[in-house]
Structures are given as C-alpha cells and as structure tokens.
Design a protein around this motif. Structure first.
Motif, PDB file in Angstrom:
ATOM      1  N   THR A   1     -48.485   3.973  14.093  1.00  8.52           N
ATOM      2  CA  THR A   1     -49.165   2.682  14.186  1.00  8.52           C
ATOM      3  C   THR A   1     -50.024   2.332  12.959  1.00  8.52           C
ATOM      4  O   THR A   1     -49.941   1.203  12.468  1.00  8.52           O
ATOM      5  CB  THR A   1     -50.018   2.603  15.467  1.00  8.52           C
TER       6      THR A   1
ATOM      7  N   TRP B   1     -49.656   2.858   9.888  1.00  2.88           N
ATOM      8  CA  TRP B   1     -48.869   2.546   8.696  1.00  2.88           C
ATOM      9  C   TRP B   1     -48.032   1.282   8.842  1.00  2.88           C
ATOM     10  O   TRP B   1     -47.268   0.941   7.952  1.00  2.88           O
ATOM     11  CB  TRP B   1     -47.984   3.735   8.327  1.00  2.88           C
ATOM     12  N   CYS B   2     -48.164   0.574   9.937  1.00  2.00           N
ATOM     13  CA  CYS B   2     -47.428  -0.676  10.121  1.00  2.00           C
ATOM     14  C   CYS B   2     -48.166  -1.797   9.405  1.00  2.00           C
ATOM     15  O   CYS B   2     -49.258  -2.175   9.799  1.00  2.00           O
ATOM     16  CB  CYS B   2     -47.291  -1.003  11.601  1.00  2.00           C
ATOM     17  N   THR B   3     -47.557  -2.329   8.361  1.00  2.00           N
ATOM     18  CA  THR B   3     -48.174  -3.438   7.632  1.00  2.00           C
ATOM     19  C   THR B   3     -47.621  -4.791   8.068  1.00  2.00           C
ATOM     20  O   THR B   3     -48.244  -5.809   7.836  1.00  2.00           O
ATOM     21  CB  THR B   3     -47.948  -3.268   6.118  1.00  2.00           C
ATOM     22  N   TRP B   4     -46.480  -4.793   8.691  1.00  2.00           N
ATOM     23  CA  TRP B   4     -45.875  -6.029   9.182  1.00  2.00           C
ATOM     24  C   TRP B   4     -46.226  -6.172  10.660  1.00  2.00           C
ATOM     25  O   TRP B   4     -45.978  -5.264  11.465  1.00  2.00           O
ATOM     26  CB  TRP B   4     -44.368  -5.958   8.960  1.00  2.00           C
TER      27      TRP B   4
ATOM     28  N   ALA C   1     -43.706  -5.444  13.544  1.00  2.00           N
ATOM     29  CA  ALA C   1     -43.400  -4.008  13.644  1.00  2.00           C
ATOM     30  C   ALA C   1     -44.542  -3.275  14.332  1.00  2.00           C
ATOM     31  O   ALA C   1     -44.315  -2.384  15.162  1.00  2.00           O
ATOM     32  CB  ALA C   1     -43.149  -3.429  12.257  1.00  2.00           C
ATOM     33  N   MET C   2     -45.781  -3.656  14.022  1.00  2.00           N
ATOM     34  CA  MET C   2     -46.930  -3.030  14.659  1.00  2.00           C
ATOM     35  C   MET C   2     -46.951  -3.318  16.161  1.00  2.00           C
ATOM     36  O   MET C   2     -47.271  -2.454  16.967  1.00  2.00           O
ATOM     37  CB  MET C   2     -48.224  -3.528  14.006  1.00  2.00           C
TER      38      MET C   2
ATOM     39  N   VAL D   1     -44.278  -1.039  17.725  1.00  2.00           N
ATOM     40  CA  VAL D   1     -44.725   0.355  17.739  1.00  2.00           C
ATOM     41  C   VAL D   1     -45.808   0.550  18.804  1.00  2.00           C
ATOM     42  O   VAL D   1     -45.804   1.544  19.539  1.00  2.00           O
ATOM     43  CB  VAL D   1     -45.221   0.775  16.332  1.00  2.00           C
TER      44      VAL D   1
END
Length: 137
Positions: free
Chosen positions: A34, A36-39, A42-43, A46
């Motif tokens: 979680t 490392w999700c920059t978009w 996607a976060m 996740v």
C-alpha cells in the motif's frame, strides 16, 4: 464484508489452517504494498484486497475459536475482539510520528469588527474579507 463472506465459504470447504495461512499472506502482502502505490486507483484496489484478506482472517479466527472451544470459548472470543479494539486505538498513536507535516505551517488569524458583521482571515498568505451582511440565508 466480501472477504468475510468468501472466507466463510472457503473455511467450510478447505483445510482451515491452510485458509488462515493464505489469508494472512494476502493481508500482509497487500498491506505492505500500500505505501508504494502512487496511482490512486491502484491504491484503492490494493487497500480493497487488504480489507478482503482482513475480513477473511477475522472470519477464520472466529470460526477457529468456536470450533475449538464451542460454548466455553466466550472469554477467548472477547480477548480476540479486545485485541482488535486495542489495535484500533494504538495504531494511530504508533504511526503519528511517521505522518507528513500539515501543509499549513501558519496558524489561521482572524479579526472581527465591533459589530460582528464582518471579519478577515489570513490563510496561506492570502487575506480573505467576509461581510456577513452580504450573505443571504
């Protein structure tokens, strides 16, 4: 809720210890990914999968307590849910030092006139004047 539903179905059909192990892996992997999700989409996905694994694991823990201790497992069930509550209280305290500092480094300053019908606020080096007589309710 979806993780609890799917977890309950899987616990009925497969080895319960294996299901707890798989749900723990799902929960830990997606919780670890979680940050490392920059978009944002996607976060969200996740985080959804992390919640799915959490619901799956919670259901498995409840099922195991009931199957192991039957009617004598009330205190164990209470201890399990006490640990959920303690985690919910203590986790914000543990993570607070690692959070980003607030964007507003200056306190909000405000001035009012004597009649109380207008005021000005300074925020982010911008002065905003508000006259309450001009606002219609």
């Amino acid at each position: 809720m979806l993780g609890s539903l799917v977890g309950g179905i899987l616990y009925d059909r497969f080895n319960q210890v294996l299901m707890i192990a798989i749900s723990t892996v799902v929960l830990s992997v997606f919780t670890g990914v979680t940050p490392w999700c920059t978009w944002f989409p996607a976060m969200m996905m996740v985080t959804f999968m992390s919640g799915f694994g959490s619901g799956w694991l919670d259901t498995g823990g409840n099922v195991n307590i009931i199957s192991l201790w039957d009617t004598e497992g009330g205190s164990y069930m209470q201890a399990l849910h006490l640990s959920f509550g303690l985690g919910g209280i203590l986790s914000p305290l543990a993570t607070e030092p690692f959070l980003a500092k607030p964007a507003c480094s200056q306190p909000v300053q405000g001035n009012t006139n004597n009649s109380g019908t207008s005021f000005s606020v300074t925020l982010f080096d911008a002065k905003i004047k508000v006259n309450l007589n001009e606002i219609e309710f």
